[in-house]
Design a protein around this motif. Sequence first.
Motif, mmCIF file in Angstrom:
data_model
loop_
_atom_site.group_PDB
_atom_site.id
_atom_site.type_symbol
_atom_site.label_atom_id
_atom_site.label_comp_id
_atom_site.label_asym_id
_atom_site.label_seq_id
_atom_site.Cartn_x
_atom_site.Cartn_y
_atom_site.Cartn_z
ATOM 1 N N VAL A 22 1.137 -1.570 0.019
ATOM 2 C CA VAL A 22 0.191 -0.422 -0.404
ATOM 3 C C VAL A 22 1.036 0.998 0.073
ATOM 4 O O VAL A 22 1.639 1.250 0.890
ATOM 5 C CB VAL A 22 -0.575 -0.423 1.133
ATOM 6 N N PRO A 23 0.712 2.590 -0.809
ATOM 7 C CA PRO A 23 1.358 3.354 -0.791
ATOM 8 C C PRO A 23 1.659 4.080 0.171
ATOM 9 O O PRO A 23 0.353 4.277 0.963
ATOM 10 C CB PRO A 23 0.866 4.176 -2.031
ATOM 11 N N ALA A 24 2.561 4.678 1.167
ATOM 12 C CA ALA A 24 3.069 5.726 1.502
ATOM 13 C C ALA A 24 1.286 6.992 1.953
ATOM 14 O O ALA A 24 0.982 7.103 3.061
ATOM 15 C CB ALA A 24 3.929 6.393 2.143
ATOM 16 N N GLU A 25 0.970 7.828 0.824
ATOM 17 C CA GLU A 25 -0.114 8.493 1.075
ATOM 18 C C GLU A 25 -1.347 7.405 0.998
ATOM 19 O O GLU A 25 -2.340 8.525 2.142
ATOM 20 C CB GLU A 25 -0.227 8.745 -0.647
ATOM 21 N N THR A 26 -1.418 6.875 0.953
ATOM 22 C CA THR A 26 -2.611 5.844 1.260
ATOM 23 C C THR A 26 -2.970 5.517 3.071
ATOM 24 O O THR A 26 -3.332 5.318 3.865
ATOM 25 C CB THR A 26 -2.910 4.297 1.010
ATOM 26 N N TRP A 27 -1.932 4.924 3.001
ATOM 27 C CA TRP A 27 -1.680 4.715 4.707
ATOM 28 C C TRP A 27 -1.834 6.125 5.609
ATOM 29 O O TRP A 27 -2.335 5.847 5.955
ATOM 30 C CB TRP A 27 0.069 4.925 5.137
ATOM 31 N N LEU A 28 -1.120 7.385 4.751
ATOM 32 C CA LEU A 28 -1.233 8.219 5.973
ATOM 33 C C LEU A 28 -2.139 9.173 5.972
ATOM 34 O O LEU A 28 -2.784 9.198 7.662
ATOM 35 C CB LEU A 28 -0.535 9.929 4.878
ATOM 36 N N VAL A 29 -3.700 8.421 5.292
ATOM 37 C CA VAL A 29 -5.358 9.164 5.664
ATOM 38 C C VAL A 29 -6.129 7.515 5.746
ATOM 39 O O VAL A 29 -7.006 7.622 5.980
ATOM 40 C CB VAL A 29 -5.693 9.407 3.640
ATOM 41 N N SER A 30 -5.213 6.760 5.634
ATOM 42 C CA SER A 30 -6.260 5.562 7.138
ATOM 43 C C SER A 30 -5.224 4.807 7.659
ATOM 44 O O SER A 30 -5.630 3.231 8.389
ATOM 45 C CB SER A 30 -5.580 4.491 5.579
ATOM 46 N N GLU A 87 2.259 -11.798 -3.638
ATOM 47 C CA GLU A 87 1.666 -10.418 -3.297
ATOM 48 C C GLU A 87 0.135 -10.711 -3.349
ATOM 49 O O GLU A 87 -0.765 -11.945 -4.258
ATOM 50 C CB GLU A 87 1.852 -10.083 -4.820
ATOM 51 N N THR A 88 -0.162 -9.582 -2.622
ATOM 52 C CA THR A 88 -1.567 -9.760 -2.201
ATOM 53 C C THR A 88 -1.290 -8.425 -2.501
ATOM 54 O O THR A 88 -0.692 -6.948 -2.730
ATOM 55 C CB THR A 88 -1.733 -9.942 -0.484
ATOM 56 N N ASN A 89 -3.194 -7.543 -2.401
ATOM 57 C CA ASN A 89 -3.526 -6.006 -2.768
ATOM 58 C C ASN A 89 -3.236 -5.163 -0.896
ATOM 59 O O ASN A 89 -2.948 -4.039 -1.077
ATOM 60 C CB ASN A 89 -5.422 -6.301 -3.044
#
Length: 116
Positions: free
Chosen positions: A37-45, A101-103
């Motif tokens: 998962v990209p860092a940008e997605t982590w940041l808002v999740s 590899e998973t999502n």
Amino acid sequence: MRYKGGRDAAVLEQMVDEISDHALFRYCVEARCETSVPAETWLVSLDDRLIDHESGIDLDRYVWGVKWRCLDPGAKLLPQSEATCRWSKALGSDFHEVRIETNAHNLTSLFSDPFK
């Protein structure tokens, strides 16, 4: 002892292709887990409500709370490596490396005896 390939490789590749609900890698000497998962997605999740599917489903973020992960693109038996050779020699048994590899996460395992 070196990884020989041939029939054993075909059996392992078929087993890796068929990984679905459960897989057991016995005699696992190394396991790695990294996010896909990209860092940008982590940041808002990072909201704790996202660890439960019911409380997170209506939020416009990545919901971590699921009971399964998509194998996307899935599992792959990796070529023989320095690490698999080192473990094979040290323990006298063929070692293999698989990458799943998973999502959400990418998993890598070094193991000797695969069972489903």
